[in-house]
Design an enzyme around this catalytic site. Structure first.
Site, short mmCIF file in Angstrom:
data_model
loop_
_atom_site.label_atom_id
_atom_site.label_comp_id
_atom_site.label_asym_id
_atom_site.label_seq_id
_atom_site.Cartn_x
_atom_site.Cartn_y
_atom_site.Cartn_z
N ALA A 36 29.83 82.00 73.43
CA ALA A 36 30.59 81.45 72.36
C ALA A 36 29.30 82.01 71.03
O ALA A 36 28.35 82.45 71.28
CB ALA A 36 30.48 79.99 72.35
N MET A 37 29.99 82.05 69.75
CA MET A 37 29.09 82.62 68.67
C MET A 37 29.32 81.56 67.46
O MET A 37 30.53 81.33 67.13
CB MET A 37 29.50 83.85 68.34
CG MET A 37 28.57 84.57 67.14
SD MET A 37 26.95 84.67 67.55
CE MET A 37 26.32 84.26 65.84
N GLU A 38 28.33 80.95 66.93
CA GLU A 38 28.24 79.87 66.14
C GLU A 38 28.43 80.34 64.70
O GLU A 38 27.84 79.55 63.77
CB GLU A 38 26.88 79.00 66.50
CG GLU A 38 25.79 79.51 65.62
CD GLU A 38 24.89 80.60 66.88
OE1 GLU A 38 23.77 80.70 66.52
OE2 GLU A 38 25.74 80.85 67.99
N ASN A 39 29.19 81.19 64.28
CA ASN A 39 29.59 81.51 62.82
C ASN A 39 29.96 80.21 62.14
O ASN A 39 30.49 79.35 62.61
CB ASN A 39 30.81 82.37 62.81
CG ASN A 39 30.48 83.53 63.77
OD1 ASN A 39 29.64 84.42 63.33
ND2 ASN A 39 31.42 83.57 64.65
N HIS A 71 26.97 72.34 71.90
CA HIS A 71 25.84 73.42 71.60
C HIS A 71 26.25 74.13 70.33
O HIS A 71 25.44 74.19 69.49
CB HIS A 71 25.99 74.27 72.69
CG HIS A 71 24.56 75.56 72.67
ND1 HIS A 71 23.40 75.17 73.07
CD2 HIS A 71 24.56 76.43 71.81
CE1 HIS A 71 22.75 76.55 72.79
NE2 HIS A 71 23.32 76.97 72.03
N GLU A 72 27.47 74.69 70.24
CA GLU A 72 27.85 75.55 69.16
C GLU A 72 27.94 74.60 67.57
O GLU A 72 27.58 75.18 66.50
CB GLU A 72 29.22 76.31 69.34
CG GLU A 72 29.16 77.24 70.46
CD GLU A 72 27.72 78.12 70.55
OE1 GLU A 72 27.60 78.80 69.43
OE2 GLU A 72 27.30 78.13 71.51
N HIS A 75 24.57 74.03 66.39
CA HIS A 75 24.06 75.13 65.60
C HIS A 75 24.49 75.08 63.99
O HIS A 75 23.93 75.71 63.19
CB HIS A 75 24.66 76.62 66.06
CG HIS A 75 23.84 77.08 67.04
ND1 HIS A 75 22.47 77.32 67.19
CD2 HIS A 75 24.21 77.62 68.22
CE1 HIS A 75 21.97 77.80 68.17
NE2 HIS A 75 22.85 78.01 69.16
N GLU A 94 18.12 78.12 69.56
CA GLU A 94 18.98 78.08 70.79
C GLU A 94 18.28 77.05 71.53
O GLU A 94 18.97 76.12 72.21
CB GLU A 94 18.69 79.27 71.59
CG GLU A 94 19.42 80.53 70.71
CD GLU A 94 20.82 80.28 70.81
OE1 GLU A 94 21.45 79.48 71.31
OE2 GLU A 94 21.44 81.17 69.99
#
Length: 669
Positions: A36-39, A71-72, A75, A94
Site C-alpha cells: 500500500a502507499m499512504e498518500n 497501518h496506512e 501514516h 514505518e
C-alpha cells in the site's frame, strides 16, 4: 469504510489531533508492487490489502486487510501530518505505523485480542534479521537511491515497532498510565505540518520522563540512541553474583557474521541502556535500568528453594535473556513444577520465551536439548493459547527446514511429532468434513476469532505432519472441488490445496491436477484467491513443473508483474526441491530479471533475493551463490542488503546443522 472510520476515531484520540482532511479515499490497484502507499487522503492498496469478500475470503484475509488499513491510516499522522526530515529516519514513519497498526486493529475488532500477535509478528521478525552482522542500525545514513530502497526492510518496520513497544513499557511500566501517549501527542502538536528528526521525538519522551522521574539520571535521548544508532541487540546474562544477589550483565547477541569491512563499528561499543522489568517469588513487577558497561545487582534469597527471577515480563523488551544453569532450574520449577505458573503468564511472554530459547540455540548459546525439553513442558498445557502454540509449530517447522537436505532424518523428525498432531486432529476433525461438518465459530463473538484461528491452524499442521485422516479428508475435498465445482470451505481452502499438491510420489494424475489448478488461477478474478492458489501450486515436488511455473512468472499475460517475484521467491521456494529449482532459475535468468523485472519492484526484489537464497544450509550452495554474485554484486541494486543477509543466514544454517544435527538424530532415535 466502517473499519476506516473506527480506526480514524481511535487515532484521533491516540495522537491528540483529529484527522484534518474532510475525507480519505482508498483505492485498490490491480497491479501494485507495494502492499500500500499512504498518500495523504488518497491511499493506494494492493487488492489483497483492501478488498475483503465475506463469502469467499478467509479470516486471514480479513485480519490482513484490517492491519494494512490500520497501518496506512497511522501514516496520515506519523508520516504525512509530521514528516521525517530525511530518509535516515524512515523508521519514524514505518516503525511507528507498524507499532500503531496493532492499536488500530484492536480498536476496530476488540474481541479479537489482536495485541496478542504483536510480539509473534513484529518482534520475532526483527530479532531474526537483527541477529546477524549483515543487519544495520535503525537510523543509518542515506546518500543514494539504493540506500533509500534498502531502508524498507524489517529493521525499519518490525524493529522500529519493537523498540517503540519497549519505550511504551519503560514510560508506563505498571500499565496504568499514558505517559508514552502524552509524549506522542506533544510531538505531533509541535511538529504538525512540518518535518522532524528522531531526536525531536526523543526530546518529547525525555521531557515527560524527567517530569515523572526527577533525578533518575537516565536521559531518554541517550537511551533511544543506543537502540537506533547501532545494530543488533543485547543478550542479558543472569547468574549468581554473591550469596545474596543475582547479577545481570549484557553482551551483544549474534548468530553469525564477521565485520570483514571494518564498517560495523558502533559509537556505543554495542552496549545498551536496557529497561529490565522482572519479578520474583513475591510477584511484584520491578523496572530497573541496566546501563552500558555495568551490572545490575538484584537482591535474591538463595536459601529459599522456591525463589526465582524472571526477566522481560510480557516480552516487552527488545532483548533475550540467558539464565545460568541454576537460575534456569529455579525458573523451570516455578513455571513447570508441581504448582506450575506457566498457564498464568501473559500470552506474549509465553511466545517470547519459546522464540528466544530457540534463537539462543541457533547462536550455539544453548544446546538443542533445552529447546526440546521446553517444548515438551509447554505442550503439557492443555489450555495453551493460539499464539504460543503457533510459536511451537514455527520452531518445529524451522528444525524440519534445517534438516530438509536429509530426507530420511526429516521424515523421522516428522514421525517423532506425528502422535501429537494425530491427537490434535482427533480434537478438531469434525470441523474438517466434506459433509456434516461442525461450523467454525463466528469471529464476531468474544474470543471466537482466536478459537477459529486455532482450529484452522490445527487442521493445517496435522496435514503438514502427514496425519492420515487429515490427508484423506483433504483429498476428498479436492476431488469434490474438481468434479462437482464444489466451493471449498473458505478457511480450509489453502490447507486442502497445499496438502494435495505436496503429495509424493508425484503421479501423472497429480500433474494433471496441477494443470487444472493452474487453470483456476488464470480464471480467478480474485487476487486473494490467486494468492492461495499460487502458494499451493509451488509445492508440487516435480522439477519440470516447477521450472515451467517459474517460466510462467516471466510472462506478463499469465502472471501479474507485481506477483511474479513473490511467487518465485516465496511460493516455489517452500521446499528443498523448490529452492534448488529457484536458485538455478535465478542464475540462468539473472540478466533478464535485473534489467526487466527489478526496476520499480522495490519491496519484491528484497523478498525474491532473500526468499531464493537464505534457506540453504550447505557449503556447496553457499560457495555457488557467492561465486555467482561476486562479479555481479554491483547489479544487485535494491537486492544488495537481502543478498548480504542471505549469505549470513546460510552461514548460520550451516553452523546450526554442525551444532545440532546430531542432537536431532539422537532425539528421533
Amino acid at each position: 469504510a466502517v473499519v476506516s472510520s473506527g480506526i480514524n476515531a481511535e487515532y484521533g484520540e491516540f495522537y491528540g489531533t483529529k484527522f484534518p482532511l474532510q475525507k480519505i479515499d482508498s483505492v485498490a490497484v490491480p497491479d501494485f508492487s507495494a502492499g500500500a502507499m499512504e498518500n495523504w487522503g488518497l491511499i493506494l492498496y494492493r487488492e489483497t490489502a483492501l478488498l475483503y469478500n465475506t463469502v469467499n475470503d478467509t479470516i486471514n484475509t480479513k485480519s490482513r486487510v484490517n492491519t494494512v488499513v490500520s497501518h496506512e491510516l497511522a501514516h496520515q499522522w506519523f508520516g504525512n501530518l509530521v514528516t521525517m526530515k530525511w530518509w535516515n529516519d524512515l523508521w519514524l514513519n514505518e516503525g511507528f505505523a507498524s507499532y500503531v497498526e496493532w492499536i488500530g486493529t484492536d480498536a476496530s475488532e476488540p474481541h479479537w485480542n489482536y495485541l496478542d500477535f504483536q510480539t509473534y509478528s513484529d518482534k520475532s521478525a526483527a530479532l531474526s534479521i537483527d541477529s546477524y552482522m549483515s543487519s544495520r542500525p535503525t537510523s543509518v545514513g542515506v546518500e543514494k537511491p539504493d540506500d533509500i530502497a534498502a531502508q524498507f526492510d524489517s529493521i525499519s518496520y518490525s524493529k522500529g515497532a519493537a523498540i517503540l513497544r519497549q519505550a511504551k513499557m519503560f514510560m508506563d511500566p505498571d500499565g496504568t498510565t499514558d505517559y508514552f501517549e502524552e509524549a506522542i501527542k506533544n510531538y505531533i502538536n509541535v511538529h504538525r505540518y512540518g518535518n522532524a528528526v528522531q531526536m525531536d521525538l526523543y526530546g518529547e519522551l525525555d521531557q515527560v520522563y524527567q517530569r515523572v522521574h526527577p533525578g533518575s539520571g537516565v536521559s531518554i535521548k541517550d537511551v533511544m540512541s543506543t537502540w537506533t544508532l547501532q545494530m543488533n541487540f543485547p543478550v542479558l546474562k543472569v547468574s549468581r553474583f554473591d550469596e545474596d544477589h543475582v547479577g545481570v550483565s549484557q553482551d551483544r547477541f549474534l548468530i553469525a557474521g564477521e565485520d570483514s569491512s571494518g564498517d560495523k563499528v558502533s559509537p556505543y561499543s554495542y552496549q545498551w541502556y536496557v529497561p529490565v522489568k522482572y519479578t520474583k517469588k513475591d510477584g511484584e513487577a520491578t523496572l530497573e535500568w541496566l546501563k552500558p558497561h555495568s551490572h545490575l545487582i538484584i537482591p535474591f534469597n538463595f536459601s529459599d528453594p522456591e525463589e526465582f527471577i524472571r526477566l522481560n515480563l510480557n516480552s516487552d523488551g527488545y532483548y533475550v535473556v540467558d539464565y545460568s544453569f541454576d537460575m534456569t532450574s529455579r525458573l523451570n520449577d516455578e513455571l513447570f513444577g508441581p504448582t506450575p505458573n506457566w498457564p498464568l503468564l501473559d500470552t506474549s511472554e509465553k511466545q517470547g520465551m519459546i522464540f528466544d530459547t530457540f534463537l539462543m540455540i541457533s547462536s550455539g548459546m544453548k544446546p538443542m536439548s533445552v529447546g526440546l525439553e521446553l517444548l515438551g513442558n509447554v505442550l503439557e498445557d492443555t489450555t495453551l493459547p493460539l499464539v504460543p502454540w503457533k510459536e511451537v509449530h514455527r520452531q518445529l517447522a524451522m528444525v524440519g527446514r534445517q534438516i530438509s537436505g536429509d530426507s530420511t532424518l526429516n521424515a523421522e523428525w516428522k514421525a517423532k511429532w506425528k502422535p501429537y498432531y494425530e491427537a490434535l486432529y482427533e480434537t478438531y476433525k469434525d470441523y474438517f468434513k466434506v459433509t456434516g461438518a461442525t461450523p467454525l465459530p463466528d469471529d464476531n463473538a468474544p474470543g471466537a476469532f482466536q478459537e477459529r484461528q486455532k482450529i484452522i491452524f490445527a487442521i493445517s499442521t496435522a496435514c503438514q505432519f502427514d496425519v492420515a485422516g487429515c490427508i484423506t479428508a483433504a483429498k476428498q475435498f479436492f476431488q469434490k472441488y474438481k468434479d462437482d465445482n464444489y466451493q471449498l470451505p473458505t478457511d480450509f481452502k489453502s490447507t486442502i490445496l497445499k496438502t494435495v499438491m505436496s503429495q509424493e510420489p508425484v503421479t501423472d494424475q497429480l500433474k494433471t491436477d496441477w494443470e487444472w489448478l493452474w487453470g483456476k488461477y488464470l480464471a480467478s478474478p480474485s487476487a486473494a484467491e490467486q494468492q492461495i492458489l499460487y502458494y499451493a501450486l509451488g509445492l508440487i515436488q516435480d522439477n519440470s513443473t516447477l521450472i515451467k511455473f517459474s517460466e510462467y512468472c516471466l510472462n506478463e499475460t499469465l502472471v501479474r508483474p507485481s506477483d511474479a517475484l513473490y511467487i518465485m521467491g516465496r511460493s516455489i521456494t517452500q521446499t528443498k526441491l523448490g529452492r534448488d529449482v529457484s536458485l538455478k532459475f535465478l542464475m540462468d535468468n539473472w540478466t533478464y530479471l535485473h534489467n526487466e523485472r527489478f526496476a520499480g519492484a522495490l519491496f519484491a526484489v528484497d523478498a525474491y533475493v532473500f526468499g531464493v537464497l537464505a534457506k540453504f544450509s550447505d557449503q556447496e550452495s553457499y560457495d555457488k551463490i557467492k561465486d555467482f554474485f561476486t562479479p555481479r554484486y554491483d547489479t544487485l541494486g535494491p537486492g544488495t542488503a537481502a543478498y548480504e543477509s542471505s549469505l549470513q543466514s546460510i552461514q548460520g544454517n550451516i553452523a546450526w546443522l554442525s551444532k545440532h544435527g546430531q542432537a536431532i538424530r539422537d532425539y528421533v532415535e
